[in-house]
Write a protein that holds these residues in place. Sequence first.
Motif, PDB file in Angstrom:
ATOM      1  N   PRO A  47       0.851  -1.195   0.000  1.00  0.00           N
ATOM      2  CA  PRO A  47       0.000   0.000   0.000  1.00  0.00           C
ATOM      3  C   PRO A  47       0.886   1.245   0.000  1.00  0.00           C
ATOM      4  CG  PRO A  47      -0.691  -1.557   1.695  1.00  0.00           C
ATOM      5  CD  PRO A  47       0.609  -2.060   1.156  1.00  0.00           C
ATOM      6  N   MET A  48       0.384   2.318  -0.581  1.00  0.00           N
ATOM      7  CA  MET A  48       1.140   3.565  -0.599  1.00  0.00           C
ATOM      8  C   MET A  48       1.500   3.944   0.836  1.00  0.00           C
ATOM      9  SD  MET A  48       2.518   5.693  -2.586  1.00  0.00           S
ATOM     10  CE  MET A  48       1.751   5.731  -4.169  1.00  0.00           C
ATOM     11  N   TYR A  49       2.776   4.248   1.071  1.00  0.00           N
ATOM     12  CA  TYR A  49       3.226   4.568   2.421  1.00  0.00           C
ATOM     13  C   TYR A  49       2.509   5.815   2.931  1.00  0.00           C
ATOM     14  CZ  TYR A  49       5.936   5.817   6.435  1.00  0.00           C
ATOM     15  OH  TYR A  49       6.292   6.141   7.722  1.00  0.00           O
ATOM     16  N   ASN A  50       1.976   5.731   4.140  1.00  0.00           N
ATOM     17  CA  ASN A  50       1.314   6.851   4.784  1.00  0.00           C
ATOM     18  C   ASN A  50       1.804   6.912   6.220  1.00  0.00           C
ATOM     19  OD1 ASN A  50      -0.371   8.691   6.049  1.00  0.00           O
ATOM     20  ND2 ASN A  50      -2.215   8.009   4.980  1.00  0.00           N
ATOM     21  N   GLU A  58       1.088  -7.137   6.259  1.00  0.00           N
ATOM     22  CA  GLU A  58       2.065  -8.153   6.662  1.00  0.00           C
ATOM     23  C   GLU A  58       3.338  -8.031   5.843  1.00  0.00           C
ATOM     24  OE1 GLU A  58       0.685 -12.204   6.924  1.00  0.00           O
ATOM     25  OE2 GLU A  58      -1.211 -11.571   7.824  1.00  0.00           O
ATOM     26  N   LYS A  59       3.203  -7.751   4.546  1.00  0.00           N
ATOM     27  CA  LYS A  59       4.389  -7.616   3.688  1.00  0.00           C
ATOM     28  C   LYS A  59       5.228  -6.412   4.108  1.00  0.00           C
ATOM     29  CE  LYS A  59       2.248  -7.775  -0.346  1.00  0.00           C
ATOM     30  NZ  LYS A  59       1.987  -7.865  -1.800  1.00  0.00           N
ATOM     31  N   ALA A  60       4.587  -5.310   4.454  1.00  0.00           N
ATOM     32  CA  ALA A  60       5.325  -4.120   4.888  1.00  0.00           C
ATOM     33  C   ALA A  60       6.030  -4.388   6.220  1.00  0.00           C
ATOM     34  CB  ALA A  60       4.383  -2.926   5.013  1.00  0.00           C
ATOM     35  N   TYR A  94       8.977   3.026   3.417  1.00  0.00           N
ATOM     36  CA  TYR A  94       8.641   2.340   4.674  1.00  0.00           C
ATOM     37  C   TYR A  94       9.788   2.373   5.687  1.00  0.00           C
ATOM     38  CZ  TYR A  94       4.042   0.697   3.290  1.00  0.00           C
ATOM     39  OH  TYR A  94       2.714   0.644   2.935  1.00  0.00           O
ATOM     40  N   THR A  95      11.000   2.738   5.257  1.00  0.00           N
ATOM     41  CA  THR A  95      12.083   2.882   6.235  1.00  0.00           C
ATOM     42  C   THR A  95      11.800   4.023   7.208  1.00  0.00           C
ATOM     43  OG1 THR A  95      13.357   4.284   4.735  1.00  0.00           O
ATOM     44  CG2 THR A  95      13.861   1.914   4.721  1.00  0.00           C
ATOM     45  N   GLU A  96      10.872   4.878   6.851  1.00  0.00           N
ATOM     46  CA  GLU A  96      10.482   5.953   7.772  1.00  0.00           C
ATOM     47  C   GLU A  96       9.990   5.376   9.100  1.00  0.00           C
ATOM     48  OE1 GLU A  96      10.140   9.841   9.118  1.00  0.00           O
ATOM     49  OE2 GLU A  96      11.194   9.007   7.395  1.00  0.00           O
ATOM     50  N   ASP A  97       9.479   4.149   9.081  1.00  0.00           N
ATOM     51  CA  ASP A  97       9.049   3.506  10.324  1.00  0.00           C
ATOM     52  C   ASP A  97      10.231   3.228  11.256  1.00  0.00           C
ATOM     53  OD1 ASP A  97       6.493   3.564   9.298  1.00  0.00           O
ATOM     54  OD2 ASP A  97       6.299   1.392   9.072  1.00  0.00           O
ATOM     55  N   MET A  98      11.457   3.378  10.752  1.00  0.00           N
ATOM     56  CA  MET A  98      12.657   3.110  11.536  1.00  0.00           C
ATOM     57  C   MET A  98      13.272   4.395  12.103  1.00  0.00           C
ATOM     58  SD  MET A  98      14.114   0.367   8.763  1.00  0.00           S
ATOM     59  CE  MET A  98      15.717   0.137   9.491  1.00  0.00           C
ATOM     60  N   LEU A 137      19.188   8.030   3.958  1.00  0.00           N
ATOM     61  CA  LEU A 137      18.842   7.050   4.998  1.00  0.00           C
ATOM     62  C   LEU A 137      20.020   6.764   5.921  1.00  0.00           C
ATOM     63  CD1 LEU A 137      16.688   4.600   2.863  1.00  0.00           C
ATOM     64  CD2 LEU A 137      15.899   6.283   4.543  1.00  0.00           C
ATOM     65  N   ARG A 138      21.078   7.583   5.829  1.00  0.00           N
ATOM     66  CA  ARG A 138      22.273   7.490   6.662  1.00  0.00           C
ATOM     67  C   ARG A 138      23.106   6.244   6.396  1.00  0.00           C
ATOM     68  NH1 ARG A 138      20.185   9.542  12.604  1.00  0.00           N
ATOM     69  NH2 ARG A 138      19.000  11.324  11.857  1.00  0.00           N
ATOM     70  N   ALA A 139      22.864   5.607   5.249  1.00  0.00           N
ATOM     71  CA  ALA A 139      23.632   4.425   4.869  1.00  0.00           C
ATOM     72  C   ALA A 139      24.919   4.862   4.162  1.00  0.00           C
ATOM     73  CB  ALA A 139      22.797   3.537   3.950  1.00  0.00           C
ATOM     74  N   TRP A 140      25.804   3.895   3.947  1.00  0.00           N
ATOM     75  CA  TRP A 140      27.068   4.129   3.258  1.00  0.00           C
ATOM     76  C   TRP A 140      27.022   3.441   1.898  1.00  0.00           C
ATOM     77  CZ3 TRP A 140      30.784   7.348   4.956  1.00  0.00           C
ATOM     78  CH2 TRP A 140      30.771   7.709   6.302  1.00  0.00           C
ATOM     79  N   PRO A 141      26.756   4.186   0.827  1.00  0.00           N
ATOM     80  CA  PRO A 141      26.802   3.546  -0.481  1.00  0.00           C
ATOM     81  C   PRO A 141      28.189   2.941  -0.747  1.00  0.00           C
ATOM     82  CG  PRO A 141      25.659   5.631  -0.645  1.00  0.00           C
ATOM     83  CD  PRO A 141      26.275   5.573   0.736  1.00  0.00           C
ATOM     84  N   THR A 142      28.196   1.742  -1.305  1.00  0.00           N
ATOM     85  CA  THR A 142      29.448   1.078  -1.629  1.00  0.00           C
ATOM     86  C   THR A 142      30.186   1.892  -2.701  1.00  0.00           C
ATOM     87  OG1 THR A 142      28.299  -0.248  -3.291  1.00  0.00           O
ATOM     88  CG2 THR A 142      28.580  -1.235  -1.101  1.00  0.00           C
ATOM     89  N   PRO A 143      31.503   1.736  -2.774  1.00  0.00           N
ATOM     90  CA  PRO A 143      32.235   2.454  -3.821  1.00  0.00           C
ATOM     91  C   PRO A 143      31.714   2.132  -5.219  1.00  0.00           C
ATOM     92  CG  PRO A 143      33.769   1.573  -2.210  1.00  0.00           C
ATOM     93  CD  PRO A 143      32.404   1.016  -1.870  1.00  0.00           C
ATOM     94  N   LEU A 144      31.347   0.878  -5.462  1.00  0.00           N
ATOM     95  CA  LEU A 144      30.841   0.474  -6.765  1.00  0.00           C
ATOM     96  C   LEU A 144      29.321   0.418  -6.749  1.00  0.00           C
ATOM     97  CD1 LEU A 144      31.416  -0.643  -9.642  1.00  0.00           C
ATOM     98  CD2 LEU A 144      31.311  -2.926  -8.627  1.00  0.00           C
ATOM     99  N   GLY A 145      28.718   1.038  -7.727  1.00  0.00           N
ATOM    100  CA  GLY A 145      27.302   0.869  -8.015  1.00  0.00           C
ATOM    101  C   GLY A 145      27.234   0.307  -9.430  1.00  0.00           C
ATOM    102  N   VAL A 146      26.257  -0.517  -9.715  1.00  0.00           N
ATOM    103  CA  VAL A 146      26.199  -1.200 -11.005  1.00  0.00           C
ATOM    104  C   VAL A 146      25.025  -0.675 -11.828  1.00  0.00           C
ATOM    105  CG1 VAL A 146      26.044  -3.422 -12.177  1.00  0.00           C
ATOM    106  CG2 VAL A 146      27.252  -3.255  -9.984  1.00  0.00           C
TER     107      VAL A 146
END
Length: 183
Positions: A47-50, A58-60, A94-98, A137-146
Motif C-alpha cells: 500500500p502507498m506509504y502513509n 504483513e508484507k510491509a 517504509y524505512t520511515e518507520d525506523m 537514509l544514513r547508509a554508506w553507499p558502496t564504492p561500486l554501483g552497477v
Amino acid sequence: MTAYVVAIGGTLRPNSSTERALQHCLSAVERQGGRTKLFAGADIDLPMYNPDLPERSEKAEALVAALREADAVLVGSPGYHGAISGLVKNALDYTEDMRGDDRVYLDNTPWGCVSCAYGWQAAVGTLSQLRTIGHALRAWPTPLGVAINSADKIWGETGELVDATVSGQLDMLASQLLAGAAR
C-alpha cells in the motif's frame, strides 16, 4: 558473525532484469558466506506509504523487520523515464518507520545499488538517485554501483547472466557489501 544482506527491488514482472541482477549479486553474497533475503516484485507491491496511518500490511511489516536486522542492504530499480520506479520508492519509504529505532533508518549500513534501464542515460541517472537515497537514509553507499544497459546482450535465452563484465561487477558489489558489513 554471518552478515545478513537484504535486497529490495525489481518490478511487478517476475524475473525482471533488475530482479535477476539482484539475485545474481545475492548468490555471490551467499557463495562468500553471507545470508540473504530478497524482497522483489509482489513482495514490495505495498500500500502507498502513509506515515499518519500506523497500520501496516504483513508484507510491509516483514520488509521493515528484515531491514532492522540487515547488516547490509542491496537496492535495485529499473530506470523508468530516467528515475527509480514508484514501486521501489514506495518500498523504501517504509524505512520511515525506523526513524525512532536505536539504529535510526539505516545508519552506518552498507548500501549497494543496481539499476537496469534500456539505455545508459536512464541507467546512470537511476543509479545516482539510489545512491542519494542511501545517503538520506544514513547508509554508506558502496564504492561500486552497477548500472546495467538492458539494450546490451546481458541475459541469455533462459535468463542467465551472460555478460562477463556485469557479472564481475555484481560479484564485486557483493564483496563490498560484505566487507562493509564486517566493519
